[in-house]
Design an enzyme around this catalytic site. Structure first.
Site, short mmCIF file in Angstrom:
data_model
loop_
_atom_site.label_atom_id
_atom_site.label_comp_id
_atom_site.label_asym_id
_atom_site.label_seq_id
_atom_site.Cartn_x
_atom_site.Cartn_y
_atom_site.Cartn_z
N GLU A 82 0.83 -1.18 0.07
CA GLU A 82 -0.02 0.01 -0.18
C GLU A 82 0.90 1.25 -0.13
OE1 GLU A 82 -2.87 0.36 3.09
OE2 GLU A 82 -3.38 2.19 2.61
N ARG A 119 5.45 -13.47 9.44
CA ARG A 119 6.33 -12.29 9.30
C ARG A 119 7.76 -12.25 9.79
NH1 ARG A 119 2.44 -7.85 8.82
NH2 ARG A 119 4.03 -6.56 9.49
N LYS A 135 4.91 0.57 9.61
CA LYS A 135 4.63 1.77 8.96
C LYS A 135 4.39 3.04 9.86
CE LYS A 135 3.06 0.17 5.19
NZ LYS A 135 2.57 0.00 3.74
P1 ATP Z 1 3.11 -2.39 7.95
O1 ATP Z 1 2.62 -3.12 9.09
O2 ATP Z 1 4.36 -1.86 8.19
O3 ATP Z 1 2.01 -1.23 7.93
P2 ATP Z 1 1.71 -3.65 5.96
O4 ATP Z 1 1.86 -5.10 5.75
O5 ATP Z 1 0.64 -3.03 6.29
O6 ATP Z 1 3.05 -3.15 6.55
P3 ATP Z 1 1.77 -3.42 2.99
O7 ATP Z 1 2.16 -2.19 2.21
O8 ATP Z 1 0.34 -3.96 3.25
O9 ATP Z 1 2.26 -2.94 4.68
O10 ATP Z 1 2.69 -4.64 2.94
C1 ATP Z 1 3.12 -5.23 1.58
C2 ATP Z 1 3.45 -6.74 1.81
O11 ATP Z 1 4.44 -6.88 2.55
C3 ATP Z 1 2.14 -7.36 2.30
O12 ATP Z 1 1.87 -8.52 1.59
C4 ATP Z 1 2.68 -7.60 3.83
O13 ATP Z 1 2.35 -9.30 4.15
C5 ATP Z 1 4.18 -7.72 3.77
N1 ATP Z 1 4.73 -7.52 4.89
C6 ATP Z 1 4.84 -6.40 5.58
N2 ATP Z 1 5.38 -6.53 6.74
C7 ATP Z 1 6.04 -7.84 6.53
C8 ATP Z 1 7.04 -8.26 7.52
N3 ATP Z 1 7.35 -7.84 8.54
N4 ATP Z 1 7.45 -9.59 7.32
C9 ATP Z 1 7.10 -10.37 6.05
N5 ATP Z 1 6.04 -9.45 5.18
C10 ATP Z 1 5.74 -8.13 5.29
MG MG Z 2 -1.07 -3.99 5.26
#
Ligand code: ATP
Ligand code: MG
Length: 586
Positions: A58, A289, A299
């Site tokens: 996102e 994760r 984020k």
């Molecule tokens: P945040 O928790 O930092 O806001 P998010 O998952 O909301 O991260 P996205 O932009 O939706 O942010 O993430 C894009 C992709 O990265 C998603 O498929 C998510 O599952 C993956 N992702 C995010 N954080 C991790 C992590 N710590 N380990 C593995 N994959 C991750």
């Molecule tokens: Mg997300």
């Protein structure tokens, strides 16, 4: 990517993909590009890629080390199985999304060494399709417009032990629902006044199947679609559709989406029944994760660090953002090696920050040129210089390999004079036991130079040490015959004062003092490391005068350093410490 990464150990995703390839599950899929995207609609035929994965960020912040895990996993699997990985901006939420984040994300995925070829997509370009899908569900009695207040909806959802309660709007006719949905779309109702919900089962043990919301009203401007929409799809509705339209085969996500999988499958199956989507449909797979100690990877929290001024921006070298890590000096190779070493499991994993540093050292040890630098300078005066070399102006040329094991990197030239900078810690007036560096009466070698014998020290009026005094021991120049005749136990690094290059050196350390900053619900800001950044004025050997931004070196005995990609300039060198030579944290 210069060298192919090492072969990967097996994991459940590889097993699944190999199984699907063997069964031909995704063979012969029609491929006309993405049905929702006019620009990709023209071509026909079969999908040349048997495996399609995607990384769907996102665009509401900068990527961090956790995202690197997902990126390397998806792009790595695509590469290993002759498939493709898409970069898709999951921009279904008009607020907080920005073009600047889109640009930064593209740059960092490329920097990590991956290529999406022409598979760059925006979820927002499927909004028309998503809306058609919503009308289709309404028409089949599989979705309805709910006018309960958000509080009522929450109360009626039930919980793990109590089934939900049907909404009073649940049995409205498809025609009435359609009319309402169109009013929502036309912007006739205020934010929050109604939502479109799937009509599944309010008593389902899986709360995600209790009539999940599909569309909400949001009078907001979107960075791509502008003011065209006043309703926006919910993530859980949008995401499976995005995957299906792009003909993703394996939709890999993190564990928290496991309970969403039944809805993912329900939605795609219904749309396929209606002929809106074609088989074979994508399937969702969840992995754990990646969490790294001594940092936070959310984020929202990273934004808080930036906005409250705890760090110097998103690319602060202490941040676990990829822009921060790049500026710190981490190489894409070391980040890939680190995330790949963590494997793929069904459980969220913590890995220690030192694993990252280990991967960095392993990468740079073999290729970073060496240099000498003095970071806590103390003047050493060689009092018999003119006597030994015939003139106070004499400069004794010295050289050293640029890399001890890579002769092809050549040699560094520098020279020795009567005054040199040494490290403050290399002199003790009264040596502790086992101390082999400078103290009155002791001899040490100036590395690549001569042996000197300490004769004393100078102090200012307040008794503060201002210089160390020593004499050159004749005929001890490194590399000359007989140089080893004088045995010494200590070798110290130095830079000659007459040619030393002044530099700002930023010594970075862990951002937090606790391995799990948020353990036990603690406020992560309460465990910020007050010493995570220390700036010193150091002296560098002359070969570093030509360093370019982002050039990386091993400063002998100190660790790995990079010329700062933002602040470093010829004539005003600025170096960041990437990592010390050894793990000194514990
Ligand atoms: P945040 O928790 O930092 O806001 P998010 O998952 O909301 O991260 P996205 O932009 O939706 O942010 O993430 C894009 C992709 O990265 C998603 O498929 C998510 O599952 C993956 N992702 C995010 N954080 C991790 C992590 N710590 N380990 C593995 N994959 C991750
Ligand atoms: Mg997300």
């Amino acid at each position: 990517m210069t060298t192919p990464d090492a072969p990967k150990p097996h994991n459940f995703l590889r097993t699944q993909i190999e199984h699907d390839l063997a069964q031909g599950v995704y063979d012969g899929r029609p491929w006309g590009g993405t049905p929702g995207d006019a620009a990709h609609h023209a071509a026909g035929g079969q999908d040349p890629a048997r495996v399609r994965l995607r990384f769907p960020p996102e665009p509401n912040g900068y990527l961090h080390i956790g995202h690197a895990k997902s990126i390397c996993l998806n792009f790595g699997l695509a590469r290993d199985y002759g498939g493709l990985a898409h970069l898709r901006f999951d921009d279904t939420n008009p607020e907080k999304e920005e073009q600047a984040y889109v640009d930064a994300i593209r740059e960092m995925v490329s920097w990590l060494g991956w290529d999406w070829h022409d598979n760059l997509y925006n979820a927002s370009s499927y909004f028309d399709f998503m809306y058609r899908a919503a009308e289709y569900l309404v028409g089949r009695g599989l979705a309805y417009v709910d006018e309960q207040t958000p509080e009522q909806m929450r109360a009626n959802r039930g919980d793990f032990t109590t089934p939900g309660t049907n909404s009073p709007w649940r049995d409205r006719s498809p025609a009435d629902n359609l009319a309402r949905l169109r009013e929502m779309k036309a912007g006739q109702h205020p934010d929050g006044s109604m939502v479109l919900r799937a009509r599944i089962d309010m008593a389902s043990p899986n709360i995600n199947l209790r009539d999940p919301a599909l569309y909400r009203i949001k009078h907001a401007t979107h960075h791509h679609t502008g003011d065209a929409w006043s309703i926006y799809p919910m993530y859980t509705f949008a995401h499976p559709i995005e995957d299906a339209l792009e003909r993703i085969s394996h939709s890999v996500c993190t564990l928290e989406f496991e309970d969403q999988r039944p809805f993912y499958d329900w939605l795609l199956a219904r749309l396929a029944e209606g002929g809106l989507l074609a088989q074979p449909l994508p399937r969702q797979y969840e992995f754990g994760r990646l969490n790294v100690t001594y940092v936070v990877t959310s984020k929202r929290k990273l934004r808080q660090l930036v906005e409250e001024g705890h760090v110097d921006g998103w690319d602060d070298p202490r941040m676990p953002t990829l822009v921060g890590m790049r500026r710190r000096g981490y190489t894409p190779e070391s980040i890939r090696a680190m995330v790949e070493s963590t494997g793929v499991t069904k459980a969220n994993a913590w890995i220690d920050y030192s694993v990252l540093e280990g991967a960095l050292r392993a990468d740079l040890e073999a290729r970073a040129p060496r240099a000498m630098a003095v970071l806590e300078p103390l003047k050493l005066k060689l009092t018999n210089w003119a006597e030994v070399f015939g003139s106070a102006d004499h400069r004794e040329p010295c050289h050293a390999p640029a890399h001890p094991h890579q002769p092809e990197l050549g040699t560094r030239q520098f020279s020795l004079g009567p005054e040199v900078w040494i490290e403050r810690e290399d002199f003790e007036a009264v040596p502790p036991k086992g101390y082999h560096r400078l103290y009155p009466g002791n001899k040490v070698r100036l590395k690549y130079g001569v042996v000197v014998e300490c004769t004393g020290a100078e102090q200012d009026a307040d008794g503060r040490l201002t210089a160390v005094l020593a004499t050159v021991v004749p005929d001890t120049k490194s590399g000359t015959p007989g140089a080893d005749a004088v045995k010494v136990k200590g070798v110290i690094t130095w830079v000659a004062a007459h040619e030393a290059v002044a530099a700002e050196v930023r010594l970075y350390d862990r951002l937090f003092t606790e391995a799990q900053p948020e353990a036990g619900g603690r406020d992560f800001l309460s465990v910020l490391n007050p010493h995570s950044k220390r700036v010193v004025q150091g002296w560098l050997e002359p070969s570093l005068a030509s360093a370019q931004p982002d050039d990386k070196f091993q400063f002998e005995r100190h660790g790995y350093f990079v010329a700062d990609r933002v602040d470093h300039a010829a004539g005003k060198p600025v170096f960041n410490r990437i990592a010390s030579l050894k793990d000194t944290w514990k």
